[in-house]
Write an enzyme that holds these catalytic residues in place. Sequence first.
Site, PDB file in Angstrom:
ATOM      1  N   GLU A  22      -6.182   2.126  -2.650  1.00 47.65           N
ATOM      2  CA  GLU A  22      -5.269   1.075  -3.098  1.00 47.65           C
ATOM      3  C   GLU A  22      -5.748   0.514  -4.426  1.00 47.65           C
ATOM      4  O   GLU A  22      -6.875   0.759  -4.854  1.00 47.65           O
ATOM      5  CB  GLU A  22      -5.168  -0.050  -2.063  1.00 47.65           C
ATOM      6  CG  GLU A  22      -6.453  -0.818  -1.877  1.00 47.65           C
ATOM      7  CD  GLU A  22      -6.250  -2.085  -1.049  1.00 47.65           C
ATOM      8  OE1 GLU A  22      -5.126  -2.598  -0.977  1.00 47.65           O
ATOM      9  OE2 GLU A  22      -7.242  -2.569  -0.487  1.00 47.65           O
ATOM     10  N   VAL A  57     -14.310 -10.099  -5.954  1.00 47.53           N
ATOM     11  CA  VAL A  57     -15.567 -10.785  -5.656  1.00 47.53           C
ATOM     12  C   VAL A  57     -16.728 -10.055  -6.342  1.00 47.53           C
ATOM     13  O   VAL A  57     -17.593 -10.669  -6.972  1.00 47.53           O
ATOM     14  CB  VAL A  57     -15.798 -10.814  -4.131  1.00 47.53           C
ATOM     15  CG1 VAL A  57     -17.179 -11.383  -3.805  1.00 47.53           C
ATOM     16  CG2 VAL A  57     -14.705 -11.600  -3.421  1.00 47.53           C
ATOM     17  N   LYS A  86      -4.415   9.573   7.423  1.00 49.44           N
ATOM     18  CA  LYS A  86      -5.511  10.299   8.054  1.00 49.44           C
ATOM     19  C   LYS A  86      -6.752   9.406   7.951  1.00 49.44           C
ATOM     20  O   LYS A  86      -7.011   8.814   6.903  1.00 49.44           O
ATOM     21  CB  LYS A  86      -5.735  11.618   7.296  1.00 49.44           C
ATOM     22  CG  LYS A  86      -6.958  12.389   7.706  1.00 49.44           C
ATOM     23  CD  LYS A  86      -6.718  13.183   8.964  1.00 49.44           C
ATOM     24  CE  LYS A  86      -8.015  13.822   9.455  1.00 49.44           C
ATOM     25  NZ  LYS A  86      -7.989  14.111  10.887  1.00 49.44           N
ATOM     26  N   ASN A 118      -6.338  -3.111  -6.426  1.00 45.56           N
ATOM     27  CA  ASN A 118      -6.389  -4.573  -6.364  1.00 45.56           C
ATOM     28  C   ASN A 118      -6.037  -5.099  -7.738  1.00 45.56           C
ATOM     29  O   ASN A 118      -6.736  -4.818  -8.710  1.00 45.56           O
ATOM     30  CB  ASN A 118      -7.768  -5.062  -5.940  1.00 45.56           C
ATOM     31  CG  ASN A 118      -8.055  -4.756  -4.477  1.00 45.56           C
ATOM     32  OD1 ASN A 118      -9.145  -4.368  -4.110  1.00 45.56           O
ATOM     33  ND2 ASN A 118      -7.060  -4.913  -3.612  1.00 45.56           N
ATOM     34  N   LYS A 128       0.817  -1.214   0.000  1.00 42.15           N
ATOM     35  CA  LYS A 128       0.000   0.000   0.000  1.00 42.15           C
ATOM     36  C   LYS A 128       0.850   1.263   0.000  1.00 42.15           C
ATOM     37  O   LYS A 128       0.484   2.259  -0.627  1.00 42.15           O
ATOM     38  CB  LYS A 128      -0.937  -0.017   1.208  1.00 42.15           C
ATOM     39  CG  LYS A 128      -1.936  -1.156   1.164  1.00 42.15           C
ATOM     40  CD  LYS A 128      -2.904  -1.107   2.335  1.00 42.15           C
ATOM     41  CE  LYS A 128      -3.630  -2.420   2.470  1.00 42.15           C
ATOM     42  NZ  LYS A 128      -5.077  -2.314   2.472  1.00 42.15           N
ATOM     43  N   ARG A 155      -6.271  -7.837  -9.380  1.00 44.04           N
ATOM     44  CA  ARG A 155      -6.889  -9.157  -9.608  1.00 44.04           C
ATOM     45  C   ARG A 155      -8.368  -8.937  -9.919  1.00 44.04           C
ATOM     46  O   ARG A 155      -8.857  -7.818  -9.816  1.00 44.04           O
ATOM     47  CB  ARG A 155      -6.775  -9.991  -8.344  1.00 44.04           C
ATOM     48  CG  ARG A 155      -7.340  -9.236  -7.139  1.00 44.04           C
ATOM     49  CD  ARG A 155      -7.445 -10.090  -5.898  1.00 44.04           C
ATOM     50  NE  ARG A 155      -7.555  -9.302  -4.703  1.00 44.04           N
ATOM     51  CZ  ARG A 155      -8.641  -8.733  -4.236  1.00 44.04           C
ATOM     52  NH1 ARG A 155      -9.777  -8.848  -4.906  1.00 44.04           N
ATOM     53  NH2 ARG A 155      -8.633  -8.020  -3.135  1.00 44.04           N
ATOM     54  N   GLY A 194      -9.414  -6.393   4.950  1.00 47.11           N
ATOM     55  CA  GLY A 194      -9.874  -5.697   6.155  1.00 47.11           C
ATOM     56  C   GLY A 194      -9.018  -5.981   7.383  1.00 47.11           C
ATOM     57  O   GLY A 194      -9.319  -5.504   8.470  1.00 47.11           O
ATOM     58  N   LYS A 213      -1.982   1.080   9.133  1.00 49.99           N
ATOM     59  CA  LYS A 213      -2.279  -0.005   8.184  1.00 49.99           C
ATOM     60  C   LYS A 213      -1.034  -0.828   7.900  1.00 49.99           C
ATOM     61  O   LYS A 213       0.044  -0.273   7.711  1.00 49.99           O
ATOM     62  CB  LYS A 213      -2.735   0.575   6.841  1.00 49.99           C
ATOM     63  CG  LYS A 213      -4.133   1.100   6.804  1.00 49.99           C
ATOM     64  CD  LYS A 213      -4.515   1.343   5.358  1.00 49.99           C
ATOM     65  CE  LYS A 213      -5.880   1.988   5.269  1.00 49.99           C
ATOM     66  NZ  LYS A 213      -6.294   2.171   3.870  1.00 49.99           N
ATOM     67  N   HIS A 269     -17.044   3.992   0.203  1.00 44.46           N
ATOM     68  CA  HIS A 269     -16.021   3.229  -0.513  1.00 44.46           C
ATOM     69  C   HIS A 269     -16.472   3.111  -1.974  1.00 44.46           C
ATOM     70  O   HIS A 269     -17.481   2.491  -2.274  1.00 44.46           O
ATOM     71  CB  HIS A 269     -15.874   1.837   0.120  1.00 44.46           C
ATOM     72  CG  HIS A 269     -14.932   0.932  -0.630  1.00 44.46           C
ATOM     73  ND1 HIS A 269     -13.775   0.441  -0.079  1.00 44.46           N
ATOM     74  CD2 HIS A 269     -14.988   0.434  -1.887  1.00 44.46           C
ATOM     75  CE1 HIS A 269     -13.159  -0.307  -0.976  1.00 44.46           C
ATOM     76  NE2 HIS A 269     -13.874  -0.334  -2.077  1.00 44.46           N
TER      77      HIS A 269
HETATM   78  P1  ADP Z   1      -8.114  -4.034   2.618  1.00 45.31           P
HETATM   79  O1  ADP Z   1      -6.951  -4.071   1.662  1.00 45.31           O
HETATM   80  O2  ADP Z   1      -7.883  -4.826   3.852  1.00 45.31           O
HETATM   81  O3  ADP Z   1      -9.437  -4.269   1.975  1.00 45.31           O
HETATM   82  P2  ADP Z   1      -8.423  -1.172   2.468  1.00 45.31           P
HETATM   83  O4  ADP Z   1      -7.204  -0.322   2.527  1.00 45.31           O
HETATM   84  O5  ADP Z   1      -9.014  -1.439   1.118  1.00 45.31           O
HETATM   85  O6  ADP Z   1      -8.131  -2.559   3.186  1.00 45.31           O
HETATM   86  O7  ADP Z   1      -9.552  -0.590   3.401  1.00 45.31           O
HETATM   87  C1  ADP Z   1     -10.747  -1.308   3.682  1.00 45.31           C
HETATM   88  C2  ADP Z   1     -11.789  -0.412   4.297  1.00 45.31           C
HETATM   89  O8  ADP Z   1     -11.280   0.231   5.478  1.00 45.31           O
HETATM   90  C3  ADP Z   1     -12.263   0.741   3.418  1.00 45.31           C
HETATM   91  O9  ADP Z   1     -13.265   0.357   2.523  1.00 45.31           O
HETATM   92  C4  ADP Z   1     -12.759   1.729   4.447  1.00 45.31           C
HETATM   93  O10 ADP Z   1     -14.034   1.358   4.937  1.00 45.31           O
HETATM   94  C5  ADP Z   1     -11.773   1.554   5.593  1.00 45.31           C
HETATM   95  N1  ADP Z   1     -10.654   2.510   5.498  1.00 45.31           N
HETATM   96  C6  ADP Z   1      -9.405   2.273   5.022  1.00 45.31           C
HETATM   97  N2  ADP Z   1      -8.635   3.388   5.070  1.00 45.31           N
HETATM   98  C7  ADP Z   1      -9.385   4.366   5.585  1.00 45.31           C
HETATM   99  C8  ADP Z   1      -9.175   5.758   5.899  1.00 45.31           C
HETATM  100  N3  ADP Z   1      -8.003   6.371   5.678  1.00 45.31           N
HETATM  101  N4  ADP Z   1     -10.209   6.450   6.419  1.00 45.31           N
HETATM  102  C9  ADP Z   1     -11.399   5.840   6.640  1.00 45.31           C
HETATM  103  N5  ADP Z   1     -11.669   4.564   6.390  1.00 45.31           N
HETATM  104  C10 ADP Z   1     -10.691   3.810   5.862  1.00 45.31           C
END
Ligand code: ADP
Length: 452
Positions: A287, A294, A200, A289, A116, A291, A164, A157, A207
């Site tokens: 980010e 789902v 932040k 993905n 990431k 691939r 998630g 993260k 999303h």
């Molecule tokens: P993963 O790769 O585990 O799916 P993501 O980075 O895509 O993780 O984030 C998954 C979810 O987490 C997002 O859809 C959102 O709901 C929440 N999230 C991630 N980063 C942020 C952020 N900076 N602020 C608010 N919510 C976030």
Amino acid sequence: MFRKVLIANRGEIAVRIIRACREIGIPTVAIYSQADANSLHVRLATEAYCIGPASSAKSYLSIPAIISAAIVSGADAIHPGYGFMSERADFAEICAKHGIKFIGPTAEAMRKMGDKATARQTMIDNNVPVTPGTGILKTPEEVKEFANRVGYPIILKATAGGGGKGMRICRSDDDVETNMNLCQSEAQNFFGNPDVYAEKYLENPRHIEVQILADQYGNVVHLGERDCSIQRRHQKLLEEAPSPAIDEATRKEMGAAAVRAAKAINYESAGTCEFLLDHDGKWYFMEMNTRIQVEHCVTEMISNIDLVREQIMIASGEKLDFTQDEIMLRGHAIECRINAENPEKDFMPNPGTITGYVTPGGFGVRVDSHAYQDYAIPPYYDSMIGKLICWGRTRNEARRRMYRALKEYVITGVETTIPFHQEIIEDPVFMSGNFNTGFIEDFYKRTGKDKK
Ligand code: ADP
């Protein structure tokens, strides 16, 4: 075109890929663990090989086992589906060394987007907005320094994270002290890489993700967005396309940003750029993905483009045979993830034998599933047993069709998320289209389910 495609996956996505291959006319090879001998993908494929015991580490994640099956069967391409080997750059390289085409992006493109922190930097270099954030941080002090600059809350993260997992929200210096170590060890345990960084944290954003397709000749198109704001603990439960929150101008801008990102890393195959949309309409890259996802089916339903077929065509060296202008998005599609989980018991996975199984049908209804009557759901893997996707000319039509289809869908013997989805589909806030990633939490409060 390929002689034979091996599917390095199981469950509904393996079935999905076999279907695409069969329509093109390519023989398929299924691989399966001992726990999956009765799985539908094993029956549907042209041939099947048991590659190891139930444990994923010794079967679906075992590179020697997968490559051996490909060599023995004479497969010249491997489709990894999602999860398992799908984002493993090392696996893509090993396939190449054995003269097997990995159906997905190159190892190099995967590496650029895989972690990431690097992905964020690639985006910044290409003028795509990202949430304020840092590179890899080692100590709580570094995190606090960042947090005090941008203001709490922030989110830690795992740079290698996914699904998630490996994320922790911090609302104070004290939280940072507690969470930093936890996040690092979680990152190490789940993803084999302890590196974490901070961003932040936006309070309850939406999303939004953009689907792209890119061929080997630099042609890149986007197929609009999906809204995946209905999540529980950062895991998606229900997705739809288009997003009720996106207008045509924003769709164009986000689409262009996703295309720019793909071009910047010479991306090929299907991919998704995930964004967060703030309350004031600002959006940020989160980010990519690298691939098939789902929730790809909702995009297929509104674009009439078979994304898995496109992945196979692209991997075999075909050019995209449509341009951005030729892509027409029509109507609205909703997908409900049907998991063998008990929503009444905090979504506890609930494997067991399906004693009765009747799928819905009719106009605009699609079921992607590996389930059938008497199927014993193995306890070793993910609890998703299918996806129900409904299309309508309008969001409301798709929603009503989904309600009808959920009512028809009978699965007995195990608890599933079907009744929970029925409630969401009928919920006035969901109906309004005006919700965000806080929806499920708010839904629990409003309906009093949080007190149960
Ligand atoms: P993963 O790769 O585990 O799916 P993501 O980075 O895509 O993780 O984030 C998954 C979810 O987490 C997002 O859809 C959102 O709901 C929440 N999230 C991630 N980063 C942020 C952020 N900076 N602020 C608010 N919510 C976030």
